[in-house]
Scaffold this active site. Structure first.
Site, PDB file in Angstrom:
ATOM      1  N   GLU A  93       0.816  -1.209   0.000  1.00 38.80           N
ATOM      2  CA  GLU A  93       0.000   0.000   0.000  1.00 38.80           C
ATOM      3  C   GLU A  93       0.858   1.271   0.000  1.00 38.80           C
ATOM      4  O   GLU A  93       1.936   1.299   0.598  1.00 38.80           O
ATOM      5  CB  GLU A  93      -0.943  -0.013   1.205  1.00 38.80           C
ATOM      6  CG  GLU A  93      -1.918  -1.182   1.093  1.00 38.80           C
ATOM      7  CD  GLU A  93      -2.951  -1.257   2.206  1.00 38.80           C
ATOM      8  OE1 GLU A  93      -4.089  -1.624   1.890  1.00 38.80           O
ATOM      9  OE2 GLU A  93      -2.633  -0.953   3.356  1.00 38.80           O
ATOM     10  N   CYS A 106       3.332   8.384   1.609  1.00 36.02           N
ATOM     11  CA  CYS A 106       3.847   7.393   2.553  1.00 36.02           C
ATOM     12  C   CYS A 106       4.113   6.114   1.761  1.00 36.02           C
ATOM     13  O   CYS A 106       3.199   5.521   1.194  1.00 36.02           O
ATOM     14  CB  CYS A 106       2.803   7.170   3.651  1.00 36.02           C
ATOM     15  SG  CYS A 106       3.288   5.941   4.856  1.00 36.02           S
ATOM     16  N   CYS A 113       6.475  -7.315   7.084  1.00 38.18           N
ATOM     17  CA  CYS A 113       7.614  -6.890   7.909  1.00 38.18           C
ATOM     18  C   CYS A 113       7.927  -8.024   8.870  1.00 38.18           C
ATOM     19  O   CYS A 113       7.019  -8.618   9.452  1.00 38.18           O
ATOM     20  CB  CYS A 113       7.286  -5.614   8.676  1.00 38.18           C
ATOM     21  SG  CYS A 113       8.701  -5.008   9.632  1.00 38.18           S
ATOM     22  N   CYS A 117       6.336  -5.944  15.492  1.00 39.32           N
ATOM     23  CA  CYS A 117       5.963  -5.077  16.617  1.00 39.32           C
ATOM     24  C   CYS A 117       4.518  -5.406  17.018  1.00 39.32           C
ATOM     25  O   CYS A 117       3.662  -5.640  16.160  1.00 39.32           O
ATOM     26  CB  CYS A 117       6.088  -3.607  16.233  1.00 39.32           C
ATOM     27  SG  CYS A 117       7.787  -3.175  15.807  1.00 39.32           S
ATOM     28  N   CYS A 120       1.322  -3.460  15.450  1.00 43.52           N
ATOM     29  CA  CYS A 120       1.368  -3.062  14.035  1.00 43.52           C
ATOM     30  C   CYS A 120       0.721  -4.114  13.139  1.00 43.52           C
ATOM     31  O   CYS A 120       1.081  -5.287  13.183  1.00 43.52           O
ATOM     32  CB  CYS A 120       2.821  -2.833  13.625  1.00 43.52           C
ATOM     33  SG  CYS A 120       3.018  -2.516  11.864  1.00 43.52           S
ATOM     34  N   CYS A 347      -1.541   5.269  10.043  1.00 43.37           N
ATOM     35  CA  CYS A 347      -0.302   4.596  10.451  1.00 43.37           C
ATOM     36  C   CYS A 347      -0.600   3.240  11.055  1.00 43.37           C
ATOM     37  O   CYS A 347      -1.451   3.127  11.934  1.00 43.37           O
ATOM     38  CB  CYS A 347       0.405   5.380  11.549  1.00 43.37           C
ATOM     39  SG  CYS A 347       0.856   7.003  11.090  1.00 43.37           S
TER      40      CYS A 347
HETATM   41  N1  SAH Z   1       9.032   0.062  10.102  1.00 45.81           N
HETATM   42  C1  SAH Z   1       9.182   1.445  10.302  1.00 45.81           C
HETATM   43  C2  SAH Z   1       8.316   2.308   9.431  1.00 45.81           C
HETATM   44  C3  SAH Z   1       6.883   1.883   9.200  1.00 45.81           C
HETATM   45  S1  SAH Z   1       5.725   2.087  10.464  1.00 45.81           S
HETATM   46  C4  SAH Z   1       8.993   1.801  11.760  1.00 45.81           C
HETATM   47  O1  SAH Z   1       8.512   0.961  12.514  1.00 45.81           O
HETATM   48  O2  SAH Z   1       9.352   2.907  12.131  1.00 45.81           O
HETATM   49  C5  SAH Z   1       5.474   3.847  10.621  1.00 45.81           C
HETATM   50  C6  SAH Z   1       5.065   4.270  12.036  1.00 45.81           C
HETATM   51  O3  SAH Z   1       3.742   3.795  12.368  1.00 45.81           O
HETATM   52  C7  SAH Z   1       5.989   3.689  13.098  1.00 45.81           C
HETATM   53  O4  SAH Z   1       6.317   4.645  14.059  1.00 45.81           O
HETATM   54  C8  SAH Z   1       5.130   2.611  13.695  1.00 45.81           C
HETATM   55  O5  SAH Z   1       5.553   2.245  14.960  1.00 45.81           O
HETATM   56  C9  SAH Z   1       3.771   3.243  13.667  1.00 45.81           C
HETATM   57  N2  SAH Z   1       2.667   2.286  13.850  1.00 45.81           N
HETATM   58  C10 SAH Z   1       2.678   0.962  13.607  1.00 45.81           C
HETATM   59  N3  SAH Z   1       1.462   0.430  13.909  1.00 45.81           N
HETATM   60  C11 SAH Z   1       0.694   1.439  14.355  1.00 45.81           C
HETATM   61  C12 SAH Z   1      -0.669   1.531  14.776  1.00 45.81           C
HETATM   62  N4  SAH Z   1      -1.468   0.469  14.778  1.00 45.81           N
HETATM   63  N5  SAH Z   1      -1.142   2.732  15.149  1.00 45.81           N
HETATM   64  C13 SAH Z   1      -0.352   3.824  15.095  1.00 45.81           C
HETATM   65  N6  SAH Z   1       0.923   3.806  14.681  1.00 45.81           N
HETATM   66  C14 SAH Z   1       1.445   2.624  14.321  1.00 45.81           C
HETATM   67 FE1  SF4 Z   2       7.665  -3.487  10.996  1.00 48.54          FE
HETATM   68 FE2  SF4 Z   2       5.363  -2.450  11.821  1.00 48.54          FE
HETATM   69 FE3  SF4 Z   2       7.397  -2.745  13.528  1.00 48.54          FE
HETATM   70 FE4  SF4 Z   2       7.547  -0.875  11.586  1.00 48.54          FE
HETATM   71  S1  SF4 Z   2       6.061  -0.919  13.284  1.00 48.54           S
HETATM   72  S2  SF4 Z   2       9.152  -2.360  12.204  1.00 48.54           S
HETATM   73  S3  SF4 Z   2       6.438  -1.930   9.934  1.00 48.54           S
HETATM   74  S4  SF4 Z   2       6.290  -4.414  12.496  1.00 48.54           S
END
Ligand code: SAH
Ligand code: SF4
Length: 372
Positions: A93, A106, A113, A117, A120, A347
């Site tokens: 996306e 974005c 990934c 996390c 996410c 996000c």
């Molecule tokens: N992998 C990278 C970039 C992609 S995520 C990273 O983790 O930084 C972009 C941002 O969205 C990151 O700060 C991530 O932690 C945040 N993010 C992930 N899941 C989210 C969610 N469900 N709600 C809000 N922010 C989220």
């Molecule tokens: Fe990967 Fe999501 Fe963690 Fe970013 S926030 S490193 S996209 S698992």
């Protein structure tokens, strides 16, 4: 039949080498770069200042091939999301966020990934593969073309600039885990014969792959955002598993080193607000002490829910109280406006379609994200 060479995959240097090999003049590379990335053409035939014979020869074995758009949705607030087919039943996306003074895109760097996390949606889907540099830059190419074709209005567009003025590497994937392809694509974003964006207008967000932060500093220092999300290692280990490999002390030291070369004199720390998990005033105070030595700004991100998540968004008053503690300590802390929620474009909501090949065992993968 061998597939045609995709010109979107080429860096400036690779394009020059490609033309040299074919006995073409070096400046053909520059012309081609401009046709593809400045004028956004999709046909060799349209490159009218290339000799007819050159174009005919190129058209035999090369093409400009972007991933196919599977879905194209616009939210009530103007946020637009493209779902792109990257083959093998995977889709990624790309999200456009219009604002009065800028157009931000974005961009995704991986199909899925591996870093898993806890909060996410992309991480929950698992990991399939890195995107090629062509698939990464194609997102910018496609978005600019689509917006122009649809007659987007903005003052800078009227002055002949592209609709997209800012890029954030914050879509699906961990950009530093796909370092070479991401850097190749970002160099095109910065190249004056391509997108010509300044280094301040390209932001890379990482969950904290420390050795790669140092390489980025050496090779392509753009604006840096770091996903912090917790004020101590115990909590961060649980929320951002890569922390078990690169704990906070190492991460903050890497941020300090980065600032010496960065186009901005601060790092942006992203902090997702999770109800009852990381959002108390005491945790805000712990955070203030943690980042004491690092020039930084905070971006507090209200958690965006997705199906089957155990987390809830912090109530507004908890976010405001958290922000106050940071501000009272002299830190700049903004609350990220949630955009495109009604089309799941916010996000952490980007899910695309990922054929997981890892069973989400990030521990097995983590050696793959460590530079040799
Ligand atoms: N992998 C990278 C970039 C992609 S995520 C990273 O983790 O930084 C972009 C941002 O969205 C990151 O700060 C991530 O932690 C945040 N993010 C992930 N899941 C989210 C969610 N469900 N709600 C809000 N922010 C989220
Ligand atoms: Fe990967 Fe999501 Fe963690 Fe970013 S926030 S490193 S996209 S698992």
């Amino acid at each position: 039949m061998t597939p045609k060479v995709n010109l979107l995959d080429f860096s400036r240097e690779a394009l020059a080498a490609f033309f040299a090999e074919r006995g073409e003049k070096p400046f053909r590379a520059r012309q081609t770069l401009r046709w593809i990335h400045q004028r956004l053409v999709d046909r060799i035939d349209a490159m009218s200042d290339l000799a007819k014979a050159t174009r005919a020869a190129l058209a035999i074995d090369t093409e400009i091939r972007a991933p196919a758009v599977v879905r194209d949705t616009t939210a009530a607030d103007g946020t637009r999301k493209w779902l792109l087919d990257v083959g093998g039943a995977n889709a990624i996306e790309t999200v456009y966020i219009p604002e009065d003074d800028r157009g931000t895109l974005c961009i995704s760097s991986q199909a899925g990934c591996a870093l898993d996390c806890a909060f996410c949606s992309t991480g929950k889907q698992g990991f399939n593969r890195n995107l090629s540099s062509g698939e990464i830059i194609a997102q910018l190419w496609l978005a600019n073309r689509a917006l122009l074709a649809d007659g987007v209005t903005a003052p800078w567009v009227e002055h002949g600039r592209h609709p997209i003025t800012n890029v954030v590497m914050m879509g699906m994937g961990e950009p530093l885990a796909n370092f070479d392809n991401v850097v190749t694509a970002m160099r095109l974003m910065l190249d004056d014969d391509a997108y010509g964006l300044s280094r301040r207008r390209v932001t890379l967000s990482t969950s904290g792959l420390v050795p790669w932060i140092d390489r980025l500093r050496a090779e392509c220092p753009v604006a840096l955002a770091v996903s912090l999300h917790a004020p101590n290692d115990a909590l961060r280990d649980a929320l951002v598993p890569i922390n078990r490999k690169h704990p906070l002390s190492e991460l903050l030291a890497a941020c300090l080193r980065y600032i010496e070369r960065a186009p901005r004199d601060f790092v942006t720390f992203e902090y997702v607000m999770l109800d009852g998990v990381n959002d108390t005033p005491a945790q805000a105070r712990e955070l203030v002490a943690l980042v004491r030595d690092v020039p930084c700004k905070f971006n507090l991100i209200p958690f965006n829910p997705f199906p089957n998540t155990e987390f809830r968004t912090s109530p507004r008053r908890a976010i405001l109280a958290f922000q106050s503690v940071l501000q009272d300590a002299g830190l700049v802390a903004t609350i990220r406006k949630t955009r495109g929620e009604d089309i799941d474009a916010a996000c952490g909501q980007l899910a695309g379609q990922v054929q997981d090949r890892t069973k989400r065992r990030w521990q097995r993968i983590h050696h793959a994200v460590t530079p040799s």
